[in-house]
Design a protein around this motif. Structure first.
Motif, PDB file in Angstrom:
ATOM      1  N   VAL A  95       1.367 -78.144 -19.914  1.00 24.86           N
ATOM      2  CA  VAL A  95       2.103 -78.948 -18.937  1.00 24.86           C
ATOM      3  C   VAL A  95       1.128 -79.845 -18.174  1.00 24.86           C
ATOM      4  O   VAL A  95       0.093 -79.380 -17.681  1.00 24.86           O
ATOM      5  N   GLU A  96       1.451 -81.135 -18.099  1.00 26.83           N
ATOM      6  CA  GLU A  96       0.637 -82.082 -17.344  1.00 26.83           C
ATOM      7  C   GLU A  96       1.495 -82.687 -16.239  1.00 26.83           C
ATOM      8  O   GLU A  96       2.494 -83.349 -16.505  1.00 26.83           O
ATOM      9  N   VAL A  97       1.101 -82.419 -15.010  1.00 25.90           N
ATOM     10  CA  VAL A  97       1.856 -82.905 -13.853  1.00 25.90           C
ATOM     11  C   VAL A  97       0.910 -83.665 -12.932  1.00 25.90           C
ATOM     12  O   VAL A  97      -0.163 -83.150 -12.572  1.00 25.90           O
ATOM     13  N   ALA A  98       1.273 -84.871 -12.570  1.00 18.47           N
ATOM     14  CA  ALA A  98       0.459 -85.660 -11.645  1.00 18.47           C
ATOM     15  C   ALA A  98       0.441 -84.995 -10.270  1.00 18.47           C
ATOM     16  O   ALA A  98       1.409 -84.336  -9.863  1.00 18.47           O
ATOM     17  N   ASP A  99      -0.665 -85.176  -9.545  1.00 19.42           N
ATOM     18  CA  ASP A  99      -0.791 -84.560  -8.218  1.00 19.42           C
ATOM     19  C   ASP A  99       0.354 -84.973  -7.300  1.00 19.42           C
ATOM     20  O   ASP A  99       0.850 -84.166  -6.504  1.00 19.42           O
ATOM     21  N   GLU A 100       0.782 -86.232  -7.412  1.00 18.17           N
ATOM     22  CA  GLU A 100       1.865 -86.713  -6.550  1.00 18.17           C
ATOM     23  C   GLU A 100       3.156 -85.940  -6.805  1.00 18.17           C
ATOM     24  O   GLU A 100       3.867 -85.561  -5.861  1.00 18.17           O
ATOM     25  N   MET A 101       3.464 -85.683  -8.098  1.00 16.65           N
ATOM     26  CA  MET A 101       4.661 -84.919  -8.428  1.00 16.65           C
ATOM     27  C   MET A 101       4.523 -83.464  -7.973  1.00 16.65           C
ATOM     28  O   MET A 101       5.477 -82.867  -7.462  1.00 16.65           O
ATOM     29  N   ALA A 102       3.332 -82.875  -8.158  1.00 14.58           N
ATOM     30  CA  ALA A 102       3.114 -81.493  -7.740  1.00 14.58           C
ATOM     31  C   ALA A 102       3.305 -81.346  -6.233  1.00 14.58           C
ATOM     32  O   ALA A 102       3.959 -80.408  -5.758  1.00 14.58           O
ATOM     33  N   ALA A 148       5.791 -75.846 -10.581  1.00  9.86           N
ATOM     34  CA  ALA A 148       6.786 -76.402  -9.658  1.00  9.86           C
ATOM     35  C   ALA A 148       7.101 -77.857 -10.012  1.00  9.86           C
ATOM     36  O   ALA A 148       8.263 -78.274 -10.055  1.00  9.86           O
ATOM     37  N   GLY A 149       6.046 -78.632 -10.293  1.00 14.02           N
ATOM     38  CA  GLY A 149       6.251 -80.033 -10.642  1.00 14.02           C
ATOM     39  C   GLY A 149       7.001 -80.214 -11.945  1.00 14.02           C
ATOM     40  O   GLY A 149       7.852 -81.100 -12.070  1.00 14.02           O
ATOM     41  N   TRP A 150       6.701 -79.367 -12.936  1.00 12.33           N
ATOM     42  CA  TRP A 150       7.393 -79.432 -14.226  1.00 12.33           C
ATOM     43  C   TRP A 150       8.883 -79.148 -14.060  1.00 12.33           C
ATOM     44  O   TRP A 150       9.725 -79.834 -14.638  1.00 12.33           O
ATOM     45  N   MET A 151       9.207 -78.144 -13.235  1.00  9.86           N
ATOM     46  CA  MET A 151      10.610 -77.807 -13.008  1.00  9.86           C
ATOM     47  C   MET A 151      11.355 -78.961 -12.333  1.00  9.86           C
ATOM     48  O   MET A 151      12.463 -79.330 -12.740  1.00  9.86           O
ATOM     49  N   VAL A 152      10.745 -79.539 -11.305  1.00 13.48           N
ATOM     50  CA  VAL A 152      11.397 -80.624 -10.581  1.00 13.48           C
ATOM     51  C   VAL A 152      11.517 -81.857 -11.478  1.00 13.48           C
ATOM     52  O   VAL A 152      12.565 -82.518 -11.514  1.00 13.48           O
ATOM     53  N   ASP A 153      10.459 -82.162 -12.217  1.00 14.70           N
ATOM     54  CA  ASP A 153      10.454 -83.343 -13.078  1.00 14.70           C
ATOM     55  C   ASP A 153      11.543 -83.272 -14.151  1.00 14.70           C
ATOM     56  O   ASP A 153      12.134 -84.283 -14.526  1.00 14.70           O
TER      57      ASP A 153
END
Length: 459
Positions: A58-65, A226-231
């Motif tokens: 999983v790759e999530v940008a800091d802003e999304m995290a 958390a970011g992956w779930m929201v994204d």
């Protein structure tokens, strides 16, 4: 069986002040039991989970995290007393790493997360009546932990244990509190509703909660997850780990053939005679880590639709009213697992996470490894291993080490070094001295006294 047992149970629950929603859930499961529900999932009705997304990929940008964390709260299941280890207080108050308790480490993990990401992630404990006071007292050491307007705790429900012979509530004058039991950790959803916690969090803009056991220090609030779930706008995510032979008792996820939904099957839900399928780690290659992420808005809608009865699969537990007395009356406990909620929501997902996110302390064997130098705390108070590879396998003699008093008595100067140990087996009455070091594969037969500074094993 008759309506009498249900009537008596509900009368007791009302007298204890249990909410109408929790009573409605109890009635739901009681009726299922009377109707002959077995609470089992036959192997023929499911397929193995198959390939799933890995957290490492999983790759999530800091802003999304950061955005995801700003909408997330952490809930720790903290009702346990550690009775299997001879404790009668909150298990989470037990020192585990570097002299710090579970509660200390969870608090510090949360404070470090907030500092690193600049977000005020609320931390909330689901306590029982028996853990609440001790937990809140311990957390007073962290005055910055509580988020304004969000409680540090809510209290789980209780239900009567039922006599196995007639399903009436059991009487046990020797310890009346043993007449009661928690309804399994599936009760977390009902307790969140009846305590007003769901409404409180939604009003603050919190849309997601991460729920895990307080005795699993690997279960931190992961920003990427958390970011992956929201994204992906998911309603529910369950964490799973790869199974090893030692995980054959852990519940696993599977795909229900009838509708393609993901389902959780715990050991108590295995159809009689099908244990071999449950233990087959090639067929069911992952286990449920009991770390879940859930969309609060989706949960709130579903709870409203079902008037608080989420409809989790029933788990029927058969025990003695006094777990320490095998001659005490047989009882039935009606339970549900929070992981069972995965089948309630469309588009639920499972995520394969590394074993580092599953480090529970269920026995004194686990406690020995956690207290040893094999583990340490990093700057964010995450539990990390001192070396690569699997953690040491520990098997202490139950007769002398199973309960905390005996465990402490046999390690009066602290536990031995396990950093270079692959396995430690202790048989008999063995007391360890100060600064003992275990190397490789170690077997100690008692009675024995291991002297200070000893190096034992394959040096």
């Amino acid at each position: 069986m008759s309506d009498e047992g249900l009537r008596q149970s509900i009368d007791r629950m009302r007298a204890r002040g249990i909410s109408s929603e929790a009573i409605r859930v109890f009635r739901h499961y009681y009726n299922q039991l009377e109707d002959g529900a077995l609470g089992v999932i036959p192997e023929a009705t499911i397929e193995p989970l198959g390939d799933i997304q890995r957290l490492q990929a999983v790759e999530v940008a800091d802003e999304m995290a950061r955005h995801a964390l700003s909408q997330t709260a952490v809930i720790k299941l903290n009702g346990g007393l550690g009775t299997t280890m001879g404790m009668n207080g909150a298990k989470s108050a037990l020192p585990v790493v570097g002299g710090l308790s579970f509660l200390d480490i969870i608090a510090q993990q949360t404070l470090a997360l907030r500092k690193r990401w600049g977000v005020e992630v609320p931390l909330i404990f689901m306590n029982s009546f028996r853990t609440s006071e001790e937990t809140l007292e311990a957390l007073r050491a962290y005055p910055d932990l509580e988020v304004e307007g969000v409680p540090l705790e809510f209290i789980q429900n209780a239900e009567p244990k039922l006599r196995a012979r007639d399903l009436c509530p059991v009487d046990w004058p020797a310890d009346p509190e043993l007449e009661w039991c928690p309804p399994g950790h599936g009760d977390v959803f009902v307790s969140m509703l009846t305590s007003g916690l769901i409404e409180t969090l939604l009003d603050r803009g919190i849309r997601y909660v991460f729920i895990s056991n307080a005795d699993n220090l690997g279960a931190t609030c992961d920003p990427d997850l958390a970011g992956w779930m929201v994204d992906h706008d998911l309603p529910y995510v369950a964490e799973v780990c790869e199974r090893t032979p030692s995980d054959r008792k852990g519940g696993h996820l599977a795909v229900r053939k009838a509708d393609g939904r993901l389902v959780l099957r715990d050991l108590a839900m295995v159809y009689p005679g099908e244990e071999e399928y449950f233990r087959d780690i090639e067929r069911h290659s992952t286990f449920h880590a009991n770390n879940i992420w859930i969309n609060l808005e989706a949960l709130d809608r579903r709870m409203a639709q079902r008037k608080g009865v989420l409809g989790l699969p029933i788990i029927i537990n058969r025990k003695n009213v006094d777990p320490s007395d095998k001659t005490s009356p047989k009882v039935v406990q009606l339970e549900s697992a929070m992981g069972g909620a995965i089948e309630i929501f469309e588009r639920s997902e499972a995520l394969l996470v590394p074993r580092t996110r599953f480090r529970p302390v269920k026995t004194t064997n686990d406690l020995l490894v956690m207290r040893s130098d094999f583990f340490r705390l990093d700057d964010d108070y995450r539990v990390v291993a001192a070396r690569s590879g699997p953690e040491p396998f520990v098997d202490l003699d139950d007769a002398w080490f199973k309960l905390i008093p005996g465990f402490e008595e046999h390690f009066p100067h602290g536990v031995p070094s396990l950093r270079d140990c692959t396995s430690l087996t202790v048989r008999g009455d063995v007391t360890f001295g100060r600064d003992v070091r275990c190397v490789g594969k170690v077997l100690v037969d008692g009675p024995d006294q291991v002297p200070d500074g000893a190096v034992i094993g394959e040096a």
